[in-house]
Design a protein around this motif. Structure first.
Motif, PDB file in Angstrom:
ATOM      1  N   PHE A  30      -0.434   1.917   0.642  1.00 50.76           N
ATOM      2  CA  PHE A  30       0.332   1.964   1.894  1.00 50.76           C
ATOM      3  C   PHE A  30       0.038   0.789   2.904  1.00 50.76           C
ATOM      4  O   PHE A  30       0.861   0.839   3.905  1.00 50.76           O
ATOM      5  CB  PHE A  30       0.188   3.226   2.538  1.00 50.76           C
ATOM      6  CG  PHE A  30       0.742   4.331   1.549  1.00 50.76           C
ATOM      7  CD1 PHE A  30       2.045   4.779   1.712  1.00 50.76           C
ATOM      8  CD2 PHE A  30      -0.224   4.998   0.752  1.00 50.76           C
ATOM      9  CE1 PHE A  30       2.440   5.810   0.759  1.00 50.76           C
ATOM     10  CE2 PHE A  30       0.499   6.172  -0.041  1.00 50.76           C
ATOM     11  CZ  PHE A  30       1.655   6.165   0.000  1.00 50.76           C
ATOM     12  N   ASN A  31      -0.551  -0.281   2.477  1.00 54.11           N
ATOM     13  CA  ASN A  31      -0.561  -1.533   3.211  1.00 54.11           C
ATOM     14  C   ASN A  31      -0.284  -2.727   2.641  1.00 54.11           C
ATOM     15  O   ASN A  31       0.107  -3.782   2.999  1.00 54.11           O
ATOM     16  CB  ASN A  31      -2.131  -1.610   3.570  1.00 54.11           C
ATOM     17  CG  ASN A  31      -2.696  -0.698   4.660  1.00 54.11           C
ATOM     18  OD1 ASN A  31      -2.142  -0.544   5.886  1.00 54.11           O
ATOM     19  ND2 ASN A  31      -3.605   0.040   4.299  1.00 54.11           N
ATOM     20  N   GLU A  32       0.365  -2.397   1.339  1.00 55.62           N
ATOM     21  CA  GLU A  32       1.020  -3.577   0.543  1.00 55.62           C
ATOM     22  C   GLU A  32       2.524  -3.585   1.006  1.00 55.62           C
ATOM     23  O   GLU A  32       2.873  -2.653   1.422  1.00 55.62           O
ATOM     24  CB  GLU A  32       1.289  -3.161  -0.984  1.00 55.62           C
ATOM     25  CG  GLU A  32      -0.021  -2.771  -1.739  1.00 55.62           C
ATOM     26  CD  GLU A  32      -0.877  -4.109  -2.040  1.00 55.62           C
ATOM     27  OE1 GLU A  32      -0.294  -5.229  -1.813  1.00 55.62           O
ATOM     28  OE2 GLU A  32      -2.178  -4.151  -2.270  1.00 55.62           O
ATOM     29  N   PRO A  33       3.089  -5.033   1.114  1.00 53.35           N
ATOM     30  CA  PRO A  33       4.313  -4.956   1.513  1.00 53.35           C
ATOM     31  C   PRO A  33       5.326  -4.492   0.522  1.00 53.35           C
ATOM     32  O   PRO A  33       4.993  -4.575  -0.480  1.00 53.35           O
ATOM     33  CB  PRO A  33       4.546  -6.468   1.942  1.00 53.35           C
ATOM     34  CG  PRO A  33       3.293  -7.253   0.796  1.00 53.35           C
ATOM     35  CD  PRO A  33       2.212  -6.251   0.723  1.00 53.35           C
ATOM     36  N   THR A  34       6.308  -4.094   1.116  1.00 48.84           N
ATOM     37  CA  THR A  34       7.565  -3.781   0.307  1.00 48.84           C
ATOM     38  C   THR A  34       8.666  -4.749   0.541  1.00 48.84           C
ATOM     39  O   THR A  34       9.532  -4.386   1.293  1.00 48.84           O
ATOM     40  CB  THR A  34       7.928  -2.402   0.445  1.00 48.84           C
ATOM     41  OG1 THR A  34       6.928  -1.422   0.374  1.00 48.84           O
ATOM     42  CG2 THR A  34       8.935  -2.009  -0.516  1.00 48.84           C
ATOM     43  N   PRO A  35       8.651  -6.038   0.131  1.00 45.47           N
ATOM     44  CA  PRO A  35       9.596  -7.155   0.404  1.00 45.47           C
ATOM     45  C   PRO A  35      10.836  -7.269   0.000  1.00 45.47           C
ATOM     46  O   PRO A  35      11.755  -7.996   0.536  1.00 45.47           O
ATOM     47  CB  PRO A  35       8.546  -8.308   0.171  1.00 45.47           C
ATOM     48  CG  PRO A  35       7.759  -7.950  -1.085  1.00 45.47           C
ATOM     49  CD  PRO A  35       7.745  -6.584  -1.007  1.00 45.47           C
ATOM     50  N   ASP A  36      11.084  -6.418  -1.036  1.00 54.83           N
ATOM     51  CA  ASP A  36      12.530  -6.665  -1.524  1.00 54.83           C
ATOM     52  C   ASP A  36      12.804  -5.271  -2.364  1.00 54.83           C
ATOM     53  O   ASP A  36      12.112  -4.557  -2.375  1.00 54.83           O
ATOM     54  CB  ASP A  36      12.513  -7.685  -2.696  1.00 54.83           C
ATOM     55  CG  ASP A  36      11.412  -7.654  -3.723  1.00 54.83           C
ATOM     56  OD1 ASP A  36      11.611  -6.494  -4.513  1.00 54.83           O
ATOM     57  OD2 ASP A  36      10.522  -8.317  -3.708  1.00 54.83           O
ATOM     58  N   TRP A  37      14.221  -5.264  -2.459  1.00 52.86           N
ATOM     59  CA  TRP A  37      14.707  -4.052  -3.128  1.00 52.86           C
ATOM     60  C   TRP A  37      14.209  -3.545  -4.546  1.00 52.86           C
ATOM     61  O   TRP A  37      14.069  -2.295  -4.693  1.00 52.86           O
ATOM     62  CB  TRP A  37      16.182  -3.718  -3.212  1.00 52.86           C
ATOM     63  CG  TRP A  37      16.673  -3.636  -1.940  1.00 52.86           C
ATOM     64  CD1 TRP A  37      16.794  -4.562  -0.653  1.00 52.86           C
ATOM     65  CD2 TRP A  37      17.217  -2.631  -1.189  1.00 52.86           C
ATOM     66  NE1 TRP A  37      17.230  -3.945   0.398  1.00 52.86           N
ATOM     67  CE2 TRP A  37      17.640  -2.523   0.092  1.00 52.86           C
ATOM     68  CE3 TRP A  37      17.692  -1.084  -1.886  1.00 52.86           C
ATOM     69  CZ2 TRP A  37      18.248  -1.618   0.876  1.00 52.86           C
ATOM     70  CZ3 TRP A  37      17.877  -0.174  -1.157  1.00 52.86           C
ATOM     71  CH2 TRP A  37      18.416  -0.484   0.153  1.00 52.86           C
ATOM     72  N   LEU A  38      13.576  -4.537  -5.470  1.00 54.59           N
ATOM     73  CA  LEU A  38      12.946  -4.104  -6.319  1.00 54.59           C
ATOM     74  C   LEU A  38      11.842  -3.496  -6.206  1.00 54.59           C
ATOM     75  O   LEU A  38      11.374  -2.436  -6.791  1.00 54.59           O
ATOM     76  CB  LEU A  38      12.801  -5.589  -7.443  1.00 54.59           C
ATOM     77  CG  LEU A  38      12.125  -5.072  -8.939  1.00 54.59           C
ATOM     78  CD1 LEU A  38      12.754  -3.920  -9.425  1.00 54.59           C
ATOM     79  CD2 LEU A  38      11.977  -6.374  -9.678  1.00 54.59           C
TER      80      LEU A  38
END
Ligand SMILES: [Fe+2]
Ligand SMILES: [Fe+2]
Length: 474
Positions: A193-201
């Motif tokens: 939950f600290n990893e980025p979610t940088p794109d829609w994939l």
């Protein structure tokens, strides 16, 4: 029915407990400032076609309509109480379920609730920029639906903290609004939950893999001997199903589009596929490897005395506890876990009580595999021989028996150097992210239009057509 005339919609008769009501009404503005600060960016004036819970009955529990997200009616909804419910496992098995927190389990239970609660706002924070590069209005509406419901899940946990844990609970509820995903000084509690979610994939992978971790954790807590926690989690599971649907169909639609383009243009190599503006299957596999491995870490150590304590004390059960035919005490049972000995992975039987994390992880993996099989059918139906597969359970792990070891996706124990030589074949590198993000530089907002890299869904939301105006920007 849920009372929406109240400032805080609820089905727990909040109005009868003035002290609790005031405490939550005090927390509410802090929650709203968290939403404005960390919720979906630039979204505050949008009108979004959202579902809002109206009852806790499984059928027809939600109504759909346009809502400005800051006006979404976040509230407190518990599954109705079953007066005869007993504790179904552990040393208190057969006793009536607890309606108040047993004093001796107070701090353990608080920790469990805070850890679950912390994941809810974290995912909203992780996803906050994605509305700016959505592939369609349909998808934009879906991410916002997920976001408001994760916000409601935070409310669900905060209600328990306020209602049952006094001053400590109120302090924890405030801290839940202060931590931020990825913040160096005050991060969220759990790694994924600290990893980025940088794109829609990454978003679709996250909702497929990580929201499903949520499902399994909530299912285990829905078995809890502490009845208010069990009832809260049961209702959260109703909402969670849609999040996993968004993830599974999102990945599926990307695969479908990629395969269509590969077939139409008779291309196979990643470079050729990318040149046509769709995501190559090799990159899909790398994202899968990443999200799967960081998510199975969330289940914790393979052998854990904490997991044994949670179970024995009746706080957290197994997945589908009441459907399992055994003694529900597990004192004499064993369960297989794996560990690395020299350059081999060996199975070892440990007391089942200490292996409950591993068991829940295995239940999760079983369900995940079925989803990956469905994805592979999309590829197979397109006549393409590539198949996605789950890497070995030991691949890229940071928690448990495999942490500190270098395991290939095939389950070979490697040296650090050998593993690193292959890392770019197995996990996406900055240039892979850059490519995926290069497809998502702006948003697609014409009703019924979809970005080139993703296929339209089979149907719209709540029977609406695909070209429905799911979000009005005003
Ligand atoms: Fe959630
Ligand atoms: Fe979720």
């Amino acid at each position: 029915m849920i009372d929406y005339t109240e400032k805080i919609p609820n089905n727990v008769d909040l109005g009868r407990d003035r002290v609790l009501q005031r405490a939550l009404e005090h927390w509410q503005p802090a929650y709203m400032s968290w939403w404005y600060d960390a919720g979906p960016t630039e979204s505050h004036n949008y009108e979004v076609y959202l579902r809002t819970a109206i009852t806790v009955e499984p059928d027809g529990w939600a109504k759909f309509g346009y809502v400005r997200m800051p006006e979404y009616r976040w509230g407190i909804f518990l599954q109705p109480r079953n007066a005869g419910r007993a504790i179904n496992f552990g040393t208190h098995r057969g006793d009536p379920a607890w309606q108040e927190v047993p004093g001796e389990y107070r701090s353990t239970l608080r920790r469990v609730i805070v850890t679950q609660g912390d994941t809810e706002p974290a995912s909203v924070e992780q996803q906050r920029m994605l509305g700016m590069c959505c592939p369609s209005l349909y998808d934009l509406r879906n991410i916002f639906q997920v976001n408001v419901e994760e916000g409601r899940h935070l409310w669900a946990m905060v209600y328990l903290l306020h209602r049952y844990f006094g001053r400590d609970g109120r302090e924890e509820a405030e801290a839940l609004l202060e931590r931020r995903s990825g913040d160096v000084d005050n991060p969220r509690i759990l790694g994924a939950f600290n990893e980025p979610t940088p794109d829609w994939l990454a978003f679709y992978m996250f909702t497929f893999f990580t929201d499903r971790d949520g499902k399994f954790q909530l299912s285990a807590l829905a078995e809890s001997g502490f009845d208010p926690l069990a009832r809260t989690c049961r209702f959260m599971l109703t909402e969670e199903a849609h999040h996993m649907f968004v993830g599974e169909t999102g990945v599926s639609r990307i695969l479908q589009r990629t395969c269509e383009v590969m077939r139409e243009h008779k291309v196979e190599t990643p470079g050729d596929v990318r040149a046509l503006g769709v995501i190559d299957l090799e990159t899909m596999q790398k994202y899968l490897n990443f999200h799967y491995s960081v998510t199975i870490d969330l289940f914790g150590s393979d052998a854990s005395s904490n997991a044994a304590t949670y179970y024995t004390t009746g706080l957290k059960g197994r997945y589908d506890e009441t459907k399992i035919a055994d003694d529900h005490v597990l004192a004499d049972e064993v369960y297989p876990v794996f560990e690395v000995v020299g350059n081999k992975i060996v199975e070892r039987k440990v007391p089942a009580l200490t292996a409950l994390n591993e068991r829940l992880r295995d239940d999760y993996i079983h369900e995940i595999q079925a989803g990956v099989d469905r994805w592979n059918r999309v590829i197979e139906n397109a006549g393409i021989s590539f198949r996605l597969r789950l890497p070995h359970k030991g691949f890229h792990r940071a928690i448990g028996n495999f942490a500190g070891h270098f395991i290939s996706p095939d389950g070979e124990v490697l040296t650090k150097e050998a593993w690193q030589n292959h890392e770019r074949d197995w996990l996406s590198a900055p240039e892979d992210h850059a490519f995926v993000q290069s497809l998502m530089t702006g948003r697609v907002v014409d009703p019924g239009k979809f970005a080139n890299w993703i296929a339209p869904p089979i149907r719209g939301i709540n029977g609406q057509p695909l070209n429905f105006e799911y979000v009005r920007f005003n």
